[in-house]
Design a protein around this motif. Sequence first.
Motif: not given
Length: 480
Positions: A436-462
């Motif tokens: 987990t500690f080794q993948a911290m940077k990748t986790l940060k990038d992953a959740f940055t993408t998730l928080f910024g694009n969750f409308w498309e990821i979860f098929d929600l209406v903006r």
Amino acid sequence: ANSSRKLFSDDMPATPSSPELETYSRESRTRTQSSTNISSGSFSLLLETTQILRTQLSNLTKEKNDLQSALDEHQRATEEQLRQLFSTFGHTATATEPEPLPEDSITEVTTNLQPQTVATECSVTTKSMLQWMWERLCFARANLVRFESDLEQEREHSKRTSKHLERLAAILRHQGQKIARLEVAVFGARITKVQELQERASQLTSVVAKQSRDLVAKDYEIFSLSENLRQLQDKFAATNRRSRILSILHDRSALESIQELDVPTTPCFGVPLENVPTGEDGIPIVFNVFIDTLNAMEAHLVEGIFRESGSQQNMTQLQHYCDQQGAALATLPNVQSVHDVACLLKKFLRELPEPLIPFTRFEEFVGIFATERPDQTLELKRLLLTIPDRNRILLRQVCVYLHKVWAHSRVNHMVPTNLAICLAPTLAYSENHQRTFQAMKTLKDAFTTLFGNFWEIFDLVRPETKEDVPPSPEEPLSPN
């Protein structure tokens, strides 16, 4: 006739003969050709003068021949007149040896003769022409001498100039050699300085790398200690809770107080997600209570929300209250700070036996963002469809609220990168803490993408309201 010819020849001025003129002209041409650097105008003047002299010479020669013929004719006429005069005055002369004529008679006769006057005028004109030609030749010779003198001066000046230029060239070569030596010295000094700076930079790099490794090791050690401490705290809390329950059960007089304590059979914290009391929408009741409390207190306008720490004592009391209430939980009493609720929400997610991104999907989740790819959002959407529905629904609600926080990042300074840093270790981690500690940077990038694009990821209406629209991306702030 001889005396008359002699008289006429004495009166005519001496003129240079044609061979002499030709010889002089050749000499002039020879001198002219030897002067290689004479100006073009003077050379043309000499050529023109020579041509004029040649023309005039040919004209004079022709005129001389004409005058000679006229003179011969005049002499014959004069002899005839003289014979007539001799016969008139009683003089006789033989054809072989004519008797000499008295001087005064010749003078008188020649003076009264018209052709003599004509011949004299012709000779005067010829003499004037020859004089003019001679003057022109003298002028041309003087110009030639002057031109030769100027040419010699120019040659001397050219020699002096050449010597001066040679000296200047030698000086320039010497200065160029000095400059070249200086440039070589400066370049060598710069190279030495650059090499020293490179060595210093390499030393500093090695020192920084060593310190970074030490810091990483210390961070991992601190992380491990914090996890151990958390587990010990959880065990201690559970032990206290069980000991209190047991003491109440052993005390018959306190059995009646069980209903008042309302000890839950399934507490909210530290239990699997499927055992947490949920509402009709499938979302845990305790999570909805936390979100309602944060909205009521306008936590999205508080600077450093989810980054600042809350009071441990208040958080323990609120957690105990949530565990007591269970499915009956509706509100949180005596909330003193929004940071207490935000940290309690993170603790609820962190104490789940398995994170929202299950352990079996952790490596696949990290692998999507291990390298830069254009289809990361689509791959993340496909991955989230494979996790349990309870996990996906709760993760969606977390993203919805975090999007509201991001929409007010100009006030709270919490952009997606900061939110990912604060919540990534809570939402996804491996059973191996070192991984987990080794993948911290990748986790940060992953959740940055998730928080910024969750409308498309979860098929929600903006949303269409400006309040929920996030601002333009800002420079992320590192959490304290």
